[in-house]
Motif scaffolding. Structure first.
Motif, PDB file in Angstrom:
ATOM      1  N   LYS A 175       0.824  -1.211   0.000  1.00  0.00           N
ATOM      2  CA  LYS A 175       0.000   0.000   0.000  1.00  0.00           C
ATOM      3  C   LYS A 175       0.857   1.259   0.000  1.00  0.00           C
ATOM      4  O   LYS A 175       2.059   1.220   0.231  1.00  0.00           O
ATOM      5  N   LYS A 176       0.192   2.372  -0.197  1.00  0.00           N
ATOM      6  CA  LYS A 176       0.849   3.671  -0.249  1.00  0.00           C
ATOM      7  C   LYS A 176       1.474   4.011   1.097  1.00  0.00           C
ATOM      8  O   LYS A 176       0.918   3.707   2.150  1.00  0.00           O
ATOM      9  N   ALA A 177       2.634   4.655   1.051  1.00  0.00           N
ATOM     10  CA  ALA A 177       3.309   5.046   2.284  1.00  0.00           C
ATOM     11  C   ALA A 177       2.442   6.006   3.081  1.00  0.00           C
ATOM     12  O   ALA A 177       1.730   6.845   2.520  1.00  0.00           O
ATOM     13  N   VAL A 178       2.509   5.889   4.397  1.00  0.00           N
ATOM     14  CA  VAL A 178       1.751   6.770   5.285  1.00  0.00           C
ATOM     15  C   VAL A 178       2.520   8.074   5.454  1.00  0.00           C
ATOM     16  O   VAL A 178       3.698   8.050   5.840  1.00  0.00           O
ATOM     17  N   PRO A 179       1.901   9.218   5.162  1.00  0.00           N
ATOM     18  CA  PRO A 179       2.608  10.502   5.276  1.00  0.00           C
ATOM     19  C   PRO A 179       3.195  10.710   6.669  1.00  0.00           C
ATOM     20  O   PRO A 179       2.552  10.423   7.679  1.00  0.00           O
ATOM     21  N   GLY A 180       4.440  11.185   6.713  1.00  0.00           N
ATOM     22  CA  GLY A 180       5.103  11.479   7.978  1.00  0.00           C
ATOM     23  C   GLY A 180       5.738  10.282   8.649  1.00  0.00           C
ATOM     24  O   GLY A 180       6.343  10.423   9.712  1.00  0.00           O
ATOM     25  N   SER A 181       5.612   9.106   8.047  1.00  0.00           N
ATOM     26  CA  SER A 181       6.184   7.899   8.649  1.00  0.00           C
ATOM     27  C   SER A 181       7.425   7.465   7.872  1.00  0.00           C
ATOM     28  O   SER A 181       7.666   7.910   6.748  1.00  0.00           O
ATOM     29  N   ILE A 182       8.196   6.578   8.480  1.00  0.00           N
ATOM     30  CA  ILE A 182       9.319   5.931   7.799  1.00  0.00           C
ATOM     31  C   ILE A 182       8.821   4.579   7.313  1.00  0.00           C
ATOM     32  O   ILE A 182       8.334   3.765   8.100  1.00  0.00           O
ATOM     33  N   THR A 183       8.915   4.362   6.019  1.00  0.00           N
ATOM     34  CA  THR A 183       8.340   3.162   5.418  1.00  0.00           C
ATOM     35  C   THR A 183       9.379   2.057   5.307  1.00  0.00           C
ATOM     36  O   THR A 183      10.495   2.270   4.837  1.00  0.00           O
ATOM     37  N   HIS A 184       8.983   0.862   5.738  1.00  0.00           N
ATOM     38  CA  HIS A 184       9.837  -0.318   5.628  1.00  0.00           C
ATOM     39  C   HIS A 184       9.211  -1.309   4.651  1.00  0.00           C
ATOM     40  O   HIS A 184       8.028  -1.217   4.329  1.00  0.00           O
ATOM     41  N   GLY A 185      10.017  -2.250   4.225  1.00  0.00           N
ATOM     42  CA  GLY A 185       9.577  -3.206   3.219  1.00  0.00           C
ATOM     43  C   GLY A 185       8.574  -4.218   3.745  1.00  0.00           C
ATOM     44  O   GLY A 185       8.115  -4.154   4.894  1.00  0.00           O
ATOM     45  N   ARG A 186       8.251  -5.166   2.882  1.00  0.00           N
ATOM     46  CA  ARG A 186       7.242  -6.156   3.203  1.00  0.00           C
ATOM     47  C   ARG A 186       7.690  -7.056   4.355  1.00  0.00           C
ATOM     48  O   ARG A 186       8.884  -7.270   4.582  1.00  0.00           O
ATOM     49  N   ILE A 187       6.702  -7.599   5.041  1.00  0.00           N
ATOM     50  CA  ILE A 187       6.956  -8.487   6.159  1.00  0.00           C
ATOM     51  C   ILE A 187       7.224  -9.902   5.637  1.00  0.00           C
ATOM     52  O   ILE A 187       6.510 -10.411   4.770  1.00  0.00           O
ATOM     53  N   GLN A 188       8.264 -10.537   6.175  1.00  0.00           N
ATOM     54  CA  GLN A 188       8.672 -11.857   5.708  1.00  0.00           C
ATOM     55  C   GLN A 188       8.409 -12.958   6.739  1.00  0.00           C
ATOM     56  O   GLN A 188       8.551 -14.142   6.419  1.00  0.00           O
ATOM     57  N   HIS A 189       8.063 -12.579   7.963  1.00  0.00           N
ATOM     58  CA  HIS A 189       7.903 -13.566   9.023  1.00  0.00           C
ATOM     59  C   HIS A 189       6.557 -13.371   9.729  1.00  0.00           C
ATOM     60  O   HIS A 189       5.877 -12.364   9.516  1.00  0.00           O
ATOM     61  N   ALA A 190       6.213 -14.317  10.565  1.00  0.00           N
ATOM     62  CA  ALA A 190       4.942 -14.261  11.291  1.00  0.00           C
ATOM     63  C   ALA A 190       4.850 -12.981  12.118  1.00  0.00           C
ATOM     64  O   ALA A 190       5.819 -12.576  12.778  1.00  0.00           O
ATOM     65  N   VAL A 191       3.675 -12.361  12.074  1.00  0.00           N
ATOM     66  CA  VAL A 191       3.482 -11.083  12.760  1.00  0.00           C
ATOM     67  C   VAL A 191       3.058 -11.313  14.206  1.00  0.00           C
ATOM     68  O   VAL A 191       2.826 -12.448  14.641  1.00  0.00           O
ATOM     69  N   HIS A 192       2.946 -10.224  14.961  1.00  0.00           N
ATOM     70  CA  HIS A 192       2.467 -10.298  16.338  1.00  0.00           C
ATOM     71  C   HIS A 192       1.079 -10.943  16.333  1.00  0.00           C
ATOM     72  O   HIS A 192       0.255 -10.659  15.461  1.00  0.00           O
ATOM     73  N   PRO A 193       0.793 -11.818  17.297  1.00  0.00           N
ATOM     74  CA  PRO A 193      -0.466 -12.580  17.240  1.00  0.00           C
ATOM     75  C   PRO A 193      -1.742 -11.756  17.333  1.00  0.00           C
ATOM     76  O   PRO A 193      -2.786 -12.196  16.856  1.00  0.00           O
ATOM     77  N   TRP A 194      -1.674 -10.547  17.928  1.00  0.00           N
ATOM     78  CA  TRP A 194      -2.936  -9.804  18.053  1.00  0.00           C
ATOM     79  C   TRP A 194      -2.793  -8.292  17.994  1.00  0.00           C
ATOM     80  O   TRP A 194      -3.777  -7.570  18.095  1.00  0.00           O
ATOM     81  N   LEU A 195      -1.593  -7.797  17.774  1.00  0.00           N
ATOM     82  CA  LEU A 195      -1.376  -6.358  17.628  1.00  0.00           C
ATOM     83  C   LEU A 195      -0.981  -6.033  16.187  1.00  0.00           C
ATOM     84  O   LEU A 195      -0.443  -6.892  15.483  1.00  0.00           O
TER      85      LEU A 195
END
Length: 279
Positions: free
Chosen positions: A92-112
């Motif tokens: 998706k489009k970068a969020v204004p004012g944020s630092i954008t990182h690449g795609r996630i390659q591993h399992a994410v936080h279970p509920w956050l």
């Protein structure tokens, strides 16, 4: 324990079921919410007000917090949490004012809305200044949450050379952020450093440099009266045992490392020239 203290111990966020199991019934949660002591960031998830903003931003843009902005979710050591929010928005489009990182390659936080620990650390190693990334990795590695070997394998090629070099300064054990930073600066100065050395009559010391100079890094607890007395006894025992001793606090280690290293080098040079020999 009140609900705010409990949330702080969990990194600032908890689900409703977790709060109930910890002894905070719905009425208690509702009162804290009305009073502004906690905030609801999504259905069934509550946070401390200071943490709700970045989590809410991630949810709003269907992105994930990562890098430095995800450190509190995993209770990682940090030097400075100020600055823009670090997000991984995927395609998706970068969020204004944020630092954008690449795609996630591993399992994410279970509920956050937070990237998995592996991605958080990889992003930090690629993005942050060396020392800021180092303390985060050190914290996770010594807890056993991740291994240096795993991170090294995830950072191949020349473009990741700087990130891999940070991993060389992760140590098996550090009792504080100050130890991590001091060790980095001493090694960068080319000094022979041994950590957590047991000295007869003294006990365990933070550093033994060039086998003659003891260096201790003092956090906030060393300002307490009981600890001051203990440190004085240890300092005296160090000198009686035939070694010199220097102590450095938070300001020196974090904000003036060059001055700290210069003082260590000055004492070592004077020792080589016999300045501390008996006359």
């Amino acid at each position: 324990m009140d609900i705010q203290t409990y949330l702080r111990q969990r990194g600032g966020v908890a689900r409703t079921a977790t709060l109930h199991r910890a002894g905070f019934p719905r009425t208690c949660v509702d009162r804290a919410l009305i009073a502004g002591h906690i905030a609801r960031i999504r259905r069934g998830v509550y946070a401390l007000p200071q943490d709700a903003g970045v989590l809410g931003l991630a949810l709003q843009h269907n992105a994930l917090l990562t890098c430095l902005s995800a450190a509190s979710a995993y209770q990682l050591w940090t030097l400075d949490n100020a600055g823009p929010v670090h997000l991984s928005p995927g395609h998706k489009k970068a969020v204004p004012g944020s630092i954008t990182h690449g795609r996630i390659q591993h399992a994410v936080h279970p509920w956050l809305p937070v990237a998995g620990l592996a991605d958080v650390l990889i992003h930090a190693l690629r993005c942050l200044p060396e020392l800021e990334a180092l303390v985060m990795v050190q914290c996770a590695a010594q807890r056993g949450d991740v291994t240096v070997g795993f991170l090294r394998r995830k950072l191949p090629g020349n473009r990741n050379a700087r990130a891999r070099s940070v991993l060389d300064y992760v140590i098996p054990r550090a009792d504080s952020v100050l130890e991590v930073l001091a060790n980095y600066h001493f090694r960068m100065a080319g000094l022979y450093v041994r950590r957590h050395v047991e000295l007869q009559g003294v006990g365990e010391v933070d550093f033994l440099i060039e086998d003659c100079l003891v260096v201790e890094t003092d956090g906030a607890t060393h300002l307490e009266a009981k600890q001051v007395k203990k440190d004085r006894v240890r300092n005296n025992a160090t000198v009686v045992g035939g070694r010199l001793c220097l102590r450095f606090g938070y300001v020196e280690v974090v904000h003036h490392p060059q001055r700290m290293v210069a003082q260590v080098l000055a004492v070592l040079e004077q020792s080589r020239q016999g300045a501390f020999s008996a006359r």
